[in-house]
Design an enzyme around this catalytic site. Structure first.
Site, mmCIF file in Angstrom:
data_model
loop_
_atom_site.group_PDB
_atom_site.id
_atom_site.type_symbol
_atom_site.label_atom_id
_atom_site.label_comp_id
_atom_site.label_asym_id
_atom_site.label_seq_id
_atom_site.Cartn_x
_atom_site.Cartn_y
_atom_site.Cartn_z
ATOM 1 C CD GLU A 128 -7.534 -3.113 -2.296
ATOM 2 O OE1 GLU A 128 -7.846 -2.225 -1.485
ATOM 3 O OE2 GLU A 128 -6.947 -2.879 -3.371
ATOM 4 C CG ASN B 152 -5.801 1.497 -5.528
ATOM 5 O OD1 ASN B 152 -6.783 2.162 -5.837
ATOM 6 N ND2 ASN B 152 -4.853 1.969 -4.737
ATOM 7 C CG ASN C 65 -11.300 1.275 -6.182
ATOM 8 O OD1 ASN C 65 -11.966 1.585 -5.193
ATOM 9 N ND2 ASN C 65 -9.986 1.457 -6.245
ATOM 10 C CD GLU C 66 -9.619 5.307 -4.487
ATOM 11 O OE1 GLU C 66 -8.435 5.214 -4.828
ATOM 12 O OE2 GLU C 66 -9.981 5.542 -3.319
ATOM 13 C CE1 TYR D 293 -9.035 4.520 3.740
ATOM 14 C CE2 TYR D 293 -8.828 5.425 1.532
ATOM 15 C CZ TYR D 293 -9.150 4.380 2.377
ATOM 16 O OH TYR D 293 -9.590 3.190 1.846
ATOM 17 C CD GLU E 185 -11.438 2.486 -0.879
ATOM 18 O OE1 GLU E 185 -10.398 3.011 -0.453
ATOM 19 O OE2 GLU E 185 -11.516 1.903 -1.970
ATOM 20 C CD GLN F 286 -8.739 -2.631 2.493
ATOM 21 O OE1 GLN F 286 -8.534 -3.826 2.539
ATOM 22 N NE2 GLN F 286 -8.296 -1.879 1.506
HETATM 23 O O1 AHR Z 1 -8.088 1.002 1.025
HETATM 24 C C1 AHR Z 1 -6.817 1.165 0.483
HETATM 25 C C2 AHR Z 1 -6.849 1.800 -0.912
HETATM 26 O O2 AHR Z 1 -7.276 3.120 -0.799
HETATM 27 C C3 AHR Z 1 -7.807 1.189 -1.892
HETATM 28 O O3 AHR Z 1 -7.264 0.114 -2.578
HETATM 29 C C4 AHR Z 1 -8.061 2.314 -2.849
HETATM 30 O O4 AHR Z 1 -9.324 2.238 -3.429
HETATM 31 C C5 AHR Z 1 -7.864 3.563 -2.001
HETATM 32 O O5 AHR Z 1 -7.046 4.464 -2.614
#
Ligand code: AHR
Length: 498
Positions: A26, A71, A171-172, A243, A291, A348
């Protein structure tokens, strides 16, 4: 404590799509600037790509890399990143509150991907942009020639189309933090209309619709159902993001987070299949877990960053031995669902919550999590097999019935190899382990790799890049088709057989 796994080569979960081992770059922190791209670095090539980083990426055999966000993408104008670099604008980047110089964009990323031996997964902006940009970016990237945008790409020096196959529809978009956040209805509508024009522009592409940005989102499940109600026949994958952290320093629970990944995948699969039934569709929806990772170490430091810098250090988690065990368990979870999860991106790749770290102007090295990711990518291709596991278990305050063993086997018929991935979650004791590979006949051991460390908080740094690294002195023995080993406490194991 003890554990046994039985597998049969005919009891297949699914073909492991190579793209299960994808990753993510990113425009965030030092992922691009000072990470993959650093003109002036002593090890940079003529395109400004860091060769030391390229080598570490190539060693991982990363099949696909999602780009340019995250993001970031929800406020990004892809046109700012094309054409002569000297004419590109610097812009305030509102997702991460930095300044984006746009020295690196689509064409540079396509060239970098080629050098890294990976494919591009492009995410379009459905935050501040819409249907028109969606078709234009596909035309610029993939149309051979003879149209406004494809001819512009050619003028920019890229005669051959990039042929980007996989595209994320935003994205999201369920997250209130997202630039241009939408309700499920709003997103479902725009995703559908974008999907139509993108596929009309290039029918060869595949599309990923946004699922929830985490299992805990209040709109989870309704979001998926509504988005699919709009898009089911027009997209190929639904995304999942998650995450995991160890904020409470409760390692036994942290090591069990992969069980929640299992649950998440099963729930999203059920929603997809509900929608298939509702629509009387013949089509099966697949999942893109685009992700996933451990992310928490850098949270406090990130709150103190001064805004409007170019490529400040952001989200620079320094990963421990125990994080590597969690990443190993999460990889096993993905393999357990290889029938439905066809793509996944370790988020990432470089510097930003990443297996590879660099110093701007200095060295590049492998974090602890690099190793389970590399082992899975190298040896986890083929078919994943149903793991029948009998294991002793433990409970924590939050999660019960946690098996001490997390394990799966992957059969690579082409290579004539079968690989067992196994984590011993027990923090104090060796785990006597037996694998019954009855249908494989007599096997022989290629190697038994182990990642372990006396200190679960041990990390790799520029000064000590090899502090945590695997060895091949695992104690697995083979008797016919029975594999026996004593798995070290809190260890990641790769038992390779032929
Ligand atoms: O990977 C970091 C961030 O985590 C990304 O930009 C977003 O998509 C997620 O919230």
């Amino acid at each position: 404590i003890k554990a046994k796994m039985t597998v049969d080569k005919d009891f297949i979960i699914g073909k492991v799509d190579d793209r299960l081992y994808g990753s993510f770059i990113e425009h965030l922190g030092r992922a691009v600037y000072g990470g993959i791209y650093e003109p002036g670095h002593p090890d940079a090539n003529e395109q400004g790509f860091r060769k030391d980083v390229l080598k570490l990426v190539q060693q991982l055999r990363v099949p696909i890399v999602r780009y340019p966000g995250g993001n970031f993408v929800s406020g990004y104008d892809w046109k700012d990143g094309i054409g002569p670099v000297s004419e590109r604008p610097s812009k305030l980047e509102l997702a991460w509150r930095t300044v984006e110089p746009n020295h690196f964009g689509m064409n540079e990323f396509a060239s970098w991907s080629k050098a890294a031996g990976t494919d591009v997964m492009w995410a379009i902006n459905l935050g501040t942009q819409g249907v028109d940009d969606a078709r234009q970016v596909v035309e610029y990237a993939n149309h051979p020639s003879g149209s406004y945008w494809s001819d512009m790409r050619i003028r920019h020096g890229y005669k051959e189309p990039h042929r980007i196959k996989t595209w994320c529809l935003g994205n999201e978009m369920d997250g209130p933090w997202q630039i241009g956040h939408k309700t499920a209805e709003e997103y479902g509508r725009i995703a559908l209309e974008a999907a139509k024009v993108m596929k009309w522009t290039d029918p060869a592409i595949e599309l990923v619709a946004c699922g929830s940005s985490a299992l805990g989102m209040p709109t989870f499940a309704d979001w998926e159902a509504t988005v699919l109600d709009h898009t089911y026949e027009h997209v190929d994958y639904l995304s999942l993001h998650q995450y995991y952290g160890n904020h409470e320093n409760d390692t036994p629970t942290f090591l069990a987070r992969s069980l929640q990944m299992d649950e998440f995948i099963l729930s999203v699969t059920a929603i997809c299949d509900y929608m298939k039934a509702k629509k009387r569709s013949k089509k099966r929806m697949y999942l893109s877990f685009d992700e996933w990772n451990v992310w928490f170490h850098s949270n406090a430091a990130d709150k103190k960053i001064e805004p409007w810098q170019i490529a400040p250090a952001q989200l620079e988690d320094i990963y421990t031995m125990e994080d590597a065990l969690v990443v190993g368990c999460l990889l096993i979870s993905l393999l357990k669902h290889a029938d439905r999860v066809k793509m996944a991106c370790l988020a990432q790749l470089v510097n930003v919550i990443a297996p590879i770290m660099t110093e701007t102007g200095g060295a590049a090295w492998m974090q602890t999590i690099y190793y389970p990711y590399m082992h899975a990518s190298l040896y986890g291709r083929g078919h994943s097999l149903v793991p029948l596991i009998q294991s002793t278990k433990y409970d924590t305050k939050e999660i019960t019935d946690i098996p001490h063993l997390e394990s799966i086997a992957v059969h690579n018929e082409e290579q004539g190899e079968v690989t067992i991935f196994a984590v011993n979650r027990h923090l104090d004791g060796e785990l006597p382990f037996e694998a019954d590979l009855r249908s494989f006949g007599a096997c022989s051991l290629i190697e038994h790799l182990v990642l372990e460390h006396a200190d679960l908080k041990a990390v790799n740094t520029a000064a000590q890049p090899d502090h945590v690294k695997p060895h091949n002195r695992g104690n697995a023995t083979v008797n016919g088709s029975t594999i026996s080993a004593s798995l070290s406490k809190a260890s990641w194991n790769v038992i390779r057989l032929r």
